[in-house]
Design a protein around this motif. Structure first.
Motif, PDB file in Angstrom:
ATOM      1  N   TYR A 189       5.070   3.835   2.280  1.00  0.00           N
ATOM      2  CA  TYR A 189       4.488   2.614   1.765  1.00  0.00           C
ATOM      3  C   TYR A 189       4.631   1.486   2.774  1.00  0.00           C
ATOM      4  N   PHE A 190       3.662   0.581   2.698  1.00  0.00           N
ATOM      5  CA  PHE A 190       3.566  -0.581   3.573  1.00  0.00           C
ATOM      6  C   PHE A 190       3.703  -1.854   2.740  1.00  0.00           C
ATOM      7  N   ASN A 191       4.284  -2.852   3.345  1.00  0.00           N
ATOM      8  CA  ASN A 191       4.295  -4.188   2.747  1.00  0.00           C
ATOM      9  C   ASN A 191       3.828  -5.164   3.813  1.00  0.00           C
ATOM     10  N   ASN A 192       2.782  -5.918   3.503  1.00  0.00           N
ATOM     11  CA  ASN A 192       2.211  -6.846   4.483  1.00  0.00           C
ATOM     12  C   ASN A 192       1.913  -6.152   5.814  1.00  0.00           C
ATOM     13  N   ASP A 241       8.906   2.331   4.387  1.00  0.00           N
ATOM     14  CA  ASP A 241       9.637   3.572   4.147  1.00  0.00           C
ATOM     15  C   ASP A 241       8.687   4.738   4.361  1.00  0.00           C
ATOM     16  N   ASP A 242       8.937   5.518   5.389  1.00  0.00           N
ATOM     17  CA  ASP A 242       8.098   6.698   5.647  1.00  0.00           C
ATOM     18  C   ASP A 242       8.906   7.978   5.490  1.00  0.00           C
ATOM     19  N   SER A 243       9.984   7.913   4.755  1.00  0.00           N
ATOM     20  CA  SER A 243      10.859   9.074   4.622  1.00  0.00           C
ATOM     21  C   SER A 243      10.199  10.233   3.887  1.00  0.00           C
ATOM     22  N   CYS A 286       7.494   7.978 -17.646  1.00  0.00           N
ATOM     23  CA  CYS A 286       8.430   6.877 -17.848  1.00  0.00           C
ATOM     24  C   CYS A 286       9.219   6.726 -16.554  1.00  0.00           C
ATOM     25  N   ILE A 287       9.258   5.532 -16.008  1.00  0.00           N
ATOM     26  CA  ILE A 287       9.886   5.309 -14.712  1.00  0.00           C
ATOM     27  C   ILE A 287      10.811   4.108 -14.832  1.00  0.00           C
ATOM     28  N   VAL A 288      12.002   4.266 -14.323  1.00  0.00           N
ATOM     29  CA  VAL A 288      12.962   3.163 -14.311  1.00  0.00           C
ATOM     30  C   VAL A 288      13.334   2.919 -12.865  1.00  0.00           C
ATOM     31  N   ARG A 289      13.061   1.711 -12.411  1.00  0.00           N
ATOM     32  CA  ARG A 289      13.179   1.485 -10.986  1.00  0.00           C
ATOM     33  C   ARG A 289      13.260   0.004 -10.685  1.00  0.00           C
ATOM     34  N   ALA A 290      14.138  -0.371  -9.765  1.00  0.00           N
ATOM     35  CA  ALA A 290      14.182  -1.760  -9.327  1.00  0.00           C
ATOM     36  C   ALA A 290      13.293  -1.975  -8.127  1.00  0.00           C
ATOM     37  N   GLY A 291      13.132  -0.922  -7.352  1.00  0.00           N
ATOM     38  CA  GLY A 291      12.273  -1.017  -6.171  1.00  0.00           C
ATOM     39  C   GLY A 291      10.994  -0.252  -6.397  1.00  0.00           C
ATOM     40  N   GLN A 292      10.670   0.596  -5.458  1.00  0.00           N
ATOM     41  CA  GLN A 292       9.412   1.318  -5.563  1.00  0.00           C
ATOM     42  C   GLN A 292       9.471   2.411  -6.618  1.00  0.00           C
ATOM     43  N   ILE A 293       8.297   2.777  -7.094  1.00  0.00           N
ATOM     44  CA  ILE A 293       8.189   3.666  -8.236  1.00  0.00           C
ATOM     45  C   ILE A 293       8.214   5.117  -7.782  1.00  0.00           C
ATOM     46  N   ILE A 294       9.051   5.915  -8.419  1.00  0.00           N
ATOM     47  CA  ILE A 294       9.109   7.349  -8.154  1.00  0.00           C
ATOM     48  C   ILE A 294       8.762   8.077  -9.446  1.00  0.00           C
ATOM     49  N   PHE A 295       7.824   8.987  -9.368  1.00  0.00           N
ATOM     50  CA  PHE A 295       7.353   9.700 -10.552  1.00  0.00           C
ATOM     51  C   PHE A 295       8.158  10.974 -10.781  1.00  0.00           C
ATOM     52  N   GLY A 296       8.513  11.228 -12.053  1.00  0.00           N
ATOM     53  CA  GLY A 296       9.129  12.484 -12.450  1.00  0.00           C
ATOM     54  C   GLY A 296       8.073  13.432 -12.982  1.00  0.00           C
ATOM     55  N   LYS A 297       8.451  14.254 -13.953  1.00  0.00           N
ATOM     56  CA  LYS A 297       7.520  15.262 -14.476  1.00  0.00           C
ATOM     57  C   LYS A 297       6.731  14.768 -15.680  1.00  0.00           C
ATOM     58  N   GLY A 298       7.218  13.763 -16.389  1.00  0.00           N
ATOM     59  CA  GLY A 298       6.471  13.169 -17.481  1.00  0.00           C
ATOM     60  C   GLY A 298       6.391  14.026 -18.726  1.00  0.00           C
ATOM     61  N   LEU A 347       0.854  -1.183   0.000  1.00  0.00           N
ATOM     62  CA  LEU A 347       0.000   0.000   0.000  1.00  0.00           C
ATOM     63  C   LEU A 347       0.893   1.237   0.000  1.00  0.00           C
ATOM     64  N   PHE A 348       0.555   2.189  -0.845  1.00  0.00           N
ATOM     65  CA  PHE A 348       1.354   3.402  -1.011  1.00  0.00           C
ATOM     66  C   PHE A 348       0.454   4.611  -0.837  1.00  0.00           C
ATOM     67  N   TRP A 349       0.937   5.619  -0.162  1.00  0.00           N
ATOM     68  CA  TRP A 349       0.259   6.914  -0.086  1.00  0.00           C
ATOM     69  C   TRP A 349       1.122   7.951  -0.816  1.00  0.00           C
ATOM     70  N   TYR A 350       0.470   8.709  -1.712  1.00  0.00           N
ATOM     71  CA  TYR A 350       1.127   9.770  -2.460  1.00  0.00           C
ATOM     72  C   TYR A 350       0.392  11.084  -2.231  1.00  0.00           C
ATOM     73  N   ARG A 351       1.100  12.179  -2.469  1.00  0.00           N
ATOM     74  CA  ARG A 351       0.499  13.505  -2.439  1.00  0.00           C
ATOM     75  C   ARG A 351       0.879  14.201  -3.740  1.00  0.00           C
ATOM     76  N   GLN A 352      -0.073  14.905  -4.332  1.00  0.00           N
ATOM     77  CA  GLN A 352       0.205  15.598  -5.587  1.00  0.00           C
ATOM     78  C   GLN A 352      -0.207  17.055  -5.503  1.00  0.00           C
ATOM     79  N   THR A 353       0.730  17.936  -5.817  1.00  0.00           N
ATOM     80  CA  THR A 353       0.468  19.365  -5.928  1.00  0.00           C
ATOM     81  C   THR A 353       1.061  19.861  -7.238  1.00  0.00           C
ATOM     82  N   MET A 354       0.635  21.020  -7.650  1.00  0.00           N
ATOM     83  CA  MET A 354       1.174  21.592  -8.889  1.00  0.00           C
ATOM     84  C   MET A 354       2.662  21.857  -8.753  1.00  0.00           C
ATOM     85  N   MET A 355       3.049  22.333  -7.579  1.00  0.00           N
ATOM     86  CA  MET A 355       4.447  22.738  -7.402  1.00  0.00           C
ATOM     87  C   MET A 355       5.386  21.544  -7.303  1.00  0.00           C
ATOM     88  N   ARG A 356       4.987  20.496  -6.608  1.00  0.00           N
ATOM     89  CA  ARG A 356       5.893  19.398  -6.286  1.00  0.00           C
ATOM     90  C   ARG A 356       5.599  18.110  -7.034  1.00  0.00           C
TER      91      ARG A 356
END
Lengths: 115, 107
Positions: free
Chosen positions: A48-51, A56-58, B88-100, A32-41
């Motif tokens: 994210y959680f596994n089982n 990783d909560d960094s 487009c994402i290149v990753r061995a572990g978890q996925i990190i999104f760029g600007k696309g 399970l993954f939590w994301y946040r989306q803003t225009m700036m960032r």
């Protein structure tokens, strides 16, 4: 098949209030993954959680944010107290881990506005 | 993690093939190439992924060069509904999104 379910879809609250966002994983998924989306960032991974275990909560911005998985199919993201800069769209995603392939399926998002 | 480079935007005529490039020159041997897209006001949607070989599914085709330093996502017959940001994402572990790449399909 039901996809990832998020609630509420929209939340408007005042600064200082507690906000709880909810997510139900796809059946059979164990990450399970939590994301946040803003225009700036853009789209940022928060945690994210596994089982059911946080891996990783960094990406969690600060102590005001907390996430839990009380069971294998459900997660909450809590913000307490909320601030205007927390306004964003929050997505959760689930996947089936263990194969080395991390295809994630996203929910529709919760649009949070903190006044 | 390998970094990716994508053009910020592209246009494609409706009905034509949309070819979206991605450079990932620092990719390592165990890293997959993933493509997602995000239609306005929706969550990101998985499209396709690959390691070495070209891949095709009901949504798109993924062409990965032999040296794996670049790839191309092909939408064979673009429609207005394909207007989205493509990641487009290149990753061995978890996925990190760029600007696309913001793809505009022109009627």
């Amino acid at each position: 098949d039901a996809g990832v379910i998020q609630s509420p879809r929209h939340e408007v609250t005042e600064m200082g209030q507690e906000v709880t966002l909810r997510c139900k994983l796809i059946s059979g998924h164990n990450s399970l993954f939590w994301y946040r989306q803003t225009m700036m960032r853009g789209l940022e991974l928060l945690i994210y959680f596994n089982n059911n275990v946080p891996i990783d909560d960094s990406g969690m911005p600060e102590d005001r944010f907390s996430a839990k998985m009380p069971n294998a199919s459900f997660s909450t993201l809590k913000i307490q107290p909320s601030e205007p800069r927390d306004s964003a769209v929050y997505f959760c995603a689930s996947s089936r881990s263990g194969t080395g392939i991390y295809t994630q399926y996203f929910g529709p998002g919760t649009r949070l506005t903190v006044l | 993690d390998a970094k990716t480079t994508q053009p910020p935007s592209m246009d494609c005529a409706e009905g034509r093939a949309a070819n979206l490039p991605c450079n990932h020159s620092t990719i390592s041997g165990n890293e997959y190439v993933y493509w997602y897209r995000q239609i306005h006001s929706q969550g990101p949607q998985y499209i396709i992924h690959g390691l070495k070989n070209n891949e095709t599914n009901e949504m798109a085709s993924l062409i990965i060069t032999e040296d794996r330093k670049s790839s191309t996502l092909i939408l064979p017959h673009a429609t207005l509904r394909d207007t989205a940001v493509y990641y487009c994402i290149v990753r061995a572990g978890q996925i990190i999104f760029g600007k696309g790449t913001r793809l505009h399909i022109l009627p």
